[in-house]
Design an enzyme around this catalytic site. Structure first.
Site, PDB file in Angstrom:
ATOM      1  CD  GLU A 100       3.281   1.966  -3.355  1.00  0.00           C
ATOM      2  OE1 GLU A 100       3.363   1.319  -2.214  1.00  0.00           O
ATOM      3  OE2 GLU A 100       4.257   2.601  -3.917  1.00  0.00           O
ATOM      4  CD  GLU A 144       6.006  -2.451   1.585  1.00  0.00           C
ATOM      5  OE1 GLU A 144       6.432  -3.635   1.239  1.00  0.00           O
ATOM      6  OE2 GLU A 144       6.343  -1.460   1.403  1.00  0.00           O
TER       7      GLU A 144
END
Ligand code: KIV
Ligand code: NA
Length: 276
Positions: free
Chosen positions: A189, A116
């Site tokens: 996301e 991430e």
């Protein structure tokens, strides 16, 4: 080398063919995912909630991701396998991230790792660059970064002009930096559709969405949500089966037959004793 490679995904984006991706945590599911011709399987840190009984994905260890990655790798021929670098398995030093990624690829059998990156995330962009130079394909993950849930004070939709959200410009810039660092693809996301569309148009590498709307280059979902097997009914997801009912009926039917003396029957028995 059998199976899919990173080149396949770039080709699909150029050809306008949507990329299919699904989380996969165990051998029986991996066989079915492979048979269904899914492009990419992900051993995600979502395994913490969906399979390992933790309250949070942040509790998942590198060992746990490695064990499940190995099980999935042994059970697939063609599907490209991505393993998540879990919370605190990278970022302390460059060395820590390289060793964690090396374990998942070299020992567990992943084809690539995913990590991430928040807007302005220099540490993780540097790690992506290092891993790619060493020969480890990396999938970036932008938009909602759920490993930063505590730092952000929650999980919020991204790509909105709000205080708790990264702006579309920030996400575009982060996507471009990850592309420049050599990421072969990005997960995006929980992001507003307009921002997601801009991001997918701003980079040549495929952007695979979860809760990022229709104008990206592929979709990923959590397998438990797709199967209705201990899943969650998030708006971003869709249930294609109700395995909770199927499994619970089978377990009850088995217990019922044992209690009634109906199982095992003669056909389940070795050298049965003659009944008089
Ligand atoms: O862990 C996971 O399942 C993920 C998906 C949400 C992409 O990272
Ligand atoms: Na994840």
């Amino acid at each position: 080398m059998p199976g899919r490679s990173v080149r396949e995904f770039a080709r699909k984006k150029r050809a306008g063919e949507p990329i299919t991706m699904l989380t996969t945590y165990d051998a029986p599911t991996a066989r079915l995912v492979d048979e269904a011709d899914i492009d990419i399987a992900l051993v995600g840190d979502s395994i913490g909630n969906t399979q390992l009984g933790y309250d949070s994905w942040m509790d998942v260890s590198l060992d746990e991701i490695a064990i499940h990655t190995a099980a999935v790798a042994r059970s697939m021929d063609d599907t490209f396998l991505v393993a998540d670098l879990p919370f605190m398995s990278y970022g302390a030093t460059l060395e820590q991230g390289v060793e964690s990624a090396g374990r998942l690829v070299k020992e567990a059998g992943a084809d690539a790792v995913k990590l991430e990156t928040p807007p302005g995330g220099e540490v993780t962009v540097e790690l992506v660059d290092r891993l790619v130079e060493l020969g480890i394909p990396v999938q970036g993950h932008i938009g909602l970064n759920s490993q930063r849930e505590k730092a952000e004070g929650g999980n919020f939709v991204q790509g909105r002009d709000r205080e708790e959200s990264a702006t579309a410009e920030e996400l575009v810039e982060t996507a471009q930096r990850l592309e420049a660092a050599g990421a072969f693809s990005l997960i995006l996301e929980l992001t507003a559709e307009g921002a997601a569309k801009r991001i997918a148009e701003a980079v040549d590498i495929p952007v695979i969405g979860i809760g990022a709307g229709r104008y990206v280059n592929g979709q990923v979902l959590v397998v438990n949500d797709v199967l209705g097997f201990g899943g969650s009914d998030y708006r971003l997801s869709k249930e294609y089966a109700d395995l909770d009912s199927v499994v619970s009926e089978a377990i009850s039917a088995y217990a019922d037959e044992v209690r009634k003396g109906e199982f095992p029957a003669v056909e389940n028995t070795f050298d049965p004793v003659d009944e008089e």
